[in-house]
Design a protein around this motif. Structure first.
Motif, PDB file in Angstrom:
ATOM      1  N   GLU A  22       0.828  -1.207   0.000  1.00 50.81           N
ATOM      2  CA  GLU A  22       0.000   0.000   0.000  1.00 50.81           C
ATOM      3  C   GLU A  22       0.860   1.253   0.000  1.00 50.81           C
ATOM      4  O   GLU A  22       0.517   2.243  -0.653  1.00 50.81           O
ATOM      5  N   LEU A  25       2.112   1.679  -3.597  1.00 47.89           N
ATOM      6  CA  LEU A  25       1.021   2.131  -4.458  1.00 47.89           C
ATOM      7  C   LEU A  25       0.690   3.594  -4.192  1.00 47.89           C
ATOM      8  O   LEU A  25       0.411   4.357  -5.115  1.00 47.89           O
ATOM      9  N   LEU A  37      -6.965   2.742  -2.206  1.00 45.88           N
ATOM     10  CA  LEU A  37      -5.899   1.757  -2.374  1.00 45.88           C
ATOM     11  C   LEU A  37      -6.094   0.596  -1.405  1.00 45.88           C
ATOM     12  O   LEU A  37      -5.964  -0.565  -1.781  1.00 45.88           O
ATOM     13  N   LEU A  40      -8.909  -1.599  -2.640  1.00 48.04           N
ATOM     14  CA  LEU A  40      -8.507  -2.413  -3.794  1.00 48.04           C
ATOM     15  C   LEU A  40      -7.613  -3.568  -3.364  1.00 48.04           C
ATOM     16  O   LEU A  40      -7.799  -4.712  -3.808  1.00 48.04           O
ATOM     17  N   VAL A  41      -6.648  -3.288  -2.499  1.00 46.75           N
ATOM     18  CA  VAL A  41      -5.757  -4.347  -2.012  1.00 46.75           C
ATOM     19  C   VAL A  41      -6.565  -5.385  -1.240  1.00 46.75           C
ATOM     20  O   VAL A  41      -6.394  -6.593  -1.430  1.00 46.75           O
ATOM     21  N   GLU A  44      -8.627  -7.593  -3.681  1.00 45.54           N
ATOM     22  CA  GLU A  44      -7.799  -8.575  -4.394  1.00 45.54           C
ATOM     23  C   GLU A  44      -7.245  -9.626  -3.437  1.00 45.54           C
ATOM     24  O   GLU A  44      -7.170 -10.800  -3.775  1.00 45.54           O
ATOM     25  N   VAL A  61      -1.580  -9.797  -6.014  1.00 48.50           N
ATOM     26  CA  VAL A  61      -2.447  -8.686  -5.609  1.00 48.50           C
ATOM     27  C   VAL A  61      -1.916  -7.378  -6.187  1.00 48.50           C
ATOM     28  O   VAL A  61      -2.672  -6.574  -6.733  1.00 48.50           O
ATOM     29  N   GLU A  62      -0.608  -7.165  -6.075  1.00 49.67           N
ATOM     30  CA  GLU A  62      -0.031  -5.925  -6.609  1.00 49.67           C
ATOM     31  C   GLU A  62      -0.286  -5.794  -8.111  1.00 49.67           C
ATOM     32  O   GLU A  62      -0.684  -4.735  -8.591  1.00 49.67           O
ATOM     33  N   VAL A  65      -4.001  -4.939  -8.728  1.00 51.91           N
ATOM     34  CA  VAL A  65      -4.342  -3.568  -8.334  1.00 51.91           C
ATOM     35  C   VAL A  65      -3.760  -2.577  -9.335  1.00 51.91           C
ATOM     36  O   VAL A  65      -4.426  -1.620  -9.740  1.00 51.91           O
ATOM     37  N   ARG A  66      -2.534  -2.800  -9.762  1.00 54.64           N
ATOM     38  CA  ARG A  66      -1.930  -1.887 -10.747  1.00 54.64           C
ATOM     39  C   ARG A  66      -2.696  -1.912 -12.067  1.00 54.64           C
ATOM     40  O   ARG A  66      -2.887  -0.868 -12.693  1.00 54.64           O
ATOM     41  N   ARG A  74     -10.333   4.773 -13.912  1.00 56.78           N
ATOM     42  CA  ARG A  74      -9.895   4.458 -12.542  1.00 56.78           C
ATOM     43  C   ARG A  74     -10.310   5.565 -11.596  1.00 56.78           C
ATOM     44  O   ARG A  74     -10.577   6.694 -11.997  1.00 56.78           O
TER      45      ARG A  74
END
Length: 78
Positions: A22, A25, A37, A40-41, A44, A61-62, A65-66, A74
């Protein structure tokens, strides 16, 4: 005081990885709120809750999210 189990230690390690994720991000997507953020994390991460092996979950997960953050439409800070 109880002795930590492998599961608790692994869970704590994953929590640390996700906190660091996080932070990364937040630096890379400063226009997105920290709360968004985190959501979203969390979303996922929940997809992998039943996974037997968690070693690669932070990486997966990263990536997800990206992808979500670079997709058209977005969510940005207001």
């Amino acid at each position: 005081m109880s002795t930590p189990t492998l599961d608790t230690m692994a869970s704590e390690q994953l929590d640390l990885h996700f906190a660091q994720l996080e932070d990364r991000l937040d630096q890379d997507y400063s226009e997105v709120t920290r709360a968004r953020l985190h959501d979203l994390v969390g979303h996922e991460r929940a997809r992998f809750a039943g996974a037997r092996i968690h070693a690669f979950v932070p990486i997966l997960v990263e990536r997800a999210v990206r992808v979500a953050l670079t997709a058209p439409g977005r969510h940005r800070k207001d």
